[in-house]
Design an enzyme around this catalytic site. Structure first.
Site, mmCIF file in Angstrom:
data_model
loop_
_atom_site.group_PDB
_atom_site.id
_atom_site.type_symbol
_atom_site.label_atom_id
_atom_site.label_comp_id
_atom_site.label_asym_id
_atom_site.label_seq_id
_atom_site.Cartn_x
_atom_site.Cartn_y
_atom_site.Cartn_z
ATOM 1 N N MET A 26 8.216 4.607 5.716
ATOM 2 C CA MET A 26 8.393 3.230 5.242
ATOM 3 C C MET A 26 9.673 3.083 4.428
ATOM 4 O O MET A 26 10.336 2.048 4.486
ATOM 5 C CB MET A 26 7.179 2.768 4.429
ATOM 6 C CG MET A 26 5.916 2.636 5.263
ATOM 7 S SD MET A 26 6.124 1.630 6.758
ATOM 8 C CE MET A 26 6.614 0.067 6.068
ATOM 9 N N GLU A 27 10.041 4.127 3.694
ATOM 10 C CA GLU A 27 11.280 4.082 2.924
ATOM 11 C C GLU A 27 12.488 4.016 3.855
ATOM 12 O O GLU A 27 13.436 3.262 3.604
ATOM 13 C CB GLU A 27 11.364 5.286 1.991
ATOM 14 C CG GLU A 27 10.423 5.211 0.798
ATOM 15 C CD GLU A 27 8.945 5.418 1.108
ATOM 16 O OE1 GLU A 27 8.120 5.159 0.219
ATOM 17 O OE2 GLU A 27 8.606 5.840 2.240
ATOM 18 N N MET B 27 0.796 -1.228 0.000
ATOM 19 C CA MET B 27 0.000 0.000 0.000
ATOM 20 C C MET B 27 0.832 1.282 0.000
ATOM 21 O O MET B 27 0.294 2.382 0.131
ATOM 22 C CB MET B 27 -0.954 0.013 1.202
ATOM 23 C CG MET B 27 -1.935 -1.128 1.202
ATOM 24 S SD MET B 27 -2.863 -1.198 -0.345
ATOM 25 C CE MET B 27 -3.440 -2.881 -0.268
ATOM 26 N N CYS B 28 2.147 1.164 -0.145
ATOM 27 C CA CYS B 28 3.002 2.349 -0.218
ATOM 28 C C CYS B 28 2.905 2.999 -1.591
ATOM 29 O O CYS B 28 2.854 2.311 -2.611
ATOM 30 C CB CYS B 28 4.462 1.976 0.052
ATOM 31 S SG CYS B 28 4.813 1.728 1.786
ATOM 32 N N HIS B 29 2.901 4.321 -1.578
ATOM 33 C CA HIS B 29 2.913 5.073 -2.831
ATOM 34 C C HIS B 29 4.347 5.158 -3.341
ATOM 35 O O HIS B 29 5.273 5.356 -2.551
ATOM 36 C CB HIS B 29 2.393 6.493 -2.603
ATOM 37 C CG HIS B 29 0.956 6.546 -2.220
ATOM 38 N ND1 HIS B 29 0.527 6.346 -0.923
ATOM 39 C CD2 HIS B 29 -0.157 6.758 -2.954
ATOM 40 C CE1 HIS B 29 -0.783 6.440 -0.880
ATOM 41 N NE2 HIS B 29 -1.223 6.695 -2.105
ATOM 42 N N ASP C 285 24.135 -11.054 4.939
ATOM 43 C CA ASP C 285 24.495 -11.850 3.759
ATOM 44 C C ASP C 285 25.983 -11.769 3.446
ATOM 45 O O ASP C 285 26.606 -12.778 3.109
ATOM 46 C CB ASP C 285 23.684 -11.380 2.547
ATOM 47 C CG ASP C 285 24.036 -12.164 1.300
ATOM 48 O OD1 ASP C 285 23.931 -13.411 1.329
ATOM 49 O OD2 ASP C 285 24.439 -11.531 0.305
#
Length: 164
Positions: A115-116, A75-77, A130
């Protein structure tokens, strides 16, 4: 039907309409970390990990993660990011070291970049894991959280327990 902003009249998921929201300068700062052994710490600092410069690769991966957030968080733009920066700090831990990374993301837009910033911090942690897992799979990724955000209708947020 629903008070949730990401639900439509039928109770199904939707992307929130931000068409009418004001364009403002927005920033978000997030933090995460990874706990590593003395050996991994020394090899990262000496840049002697076989896969390459761990911090450089982690930083690039974090920036890429911020730019790809809308592709992995449904749902992120998609946002035109104007800046992404990642700072690293070492802290001696009870066993080994904690590598702390602080991510700052900026944009001028109609929705925030929290969110970014959180995605960039998470991707940075996973990339460092990793890069070093051949030496020790016992590394532990620490808490990932929002430190602060500015801009937008909901106003500024500053985590109360965060000392910089």
């Amino acid at each position: 039907m629903s008070e949730f902003s990401h639900m439509n009249q039928q109770g199904r998921a939707k992307m929130v309409d931000i068409t009418e929201k004001q364009t403002t300068h927005r920033t978000a700062k997030a933090r995460s970390s990874i706990f590593v052994s003395d050996t991994i710490h020394d090899k990262i600092v000496d840049q002697s990990i076989e896969k390459g410069d761990v911090l450089s690769v982690g930083q690039i991966a974090g920036v890429m993660g911020a730019k790809q957030t809308a592709n992995v968080i449904p749902m992120c733009h998609p946002l035109p990011l104007s800046g992404v920066d990642i700072q690293f700090t070492w802290k001696k831990a009870s066993e080994g070291y904690e590598l702390i990374f602080t991510v700052t993301v900026k944009t001028k837009g109609s929705t925030g970049v929290e969110m970014e910033a959180l995605t960039a911090a998470s991707i940075t942690a996973l990339t460092i894991y990793d890069m070093c897992k051949a030496l020790d799979k016992g590394m532990v990724i620490g808490q990932t959280y929002l430190i602060e955000k500015t801009g937008g209708k909901s106003g500024d947020y500053h985590r109360e327990d965060e000392s910089e």
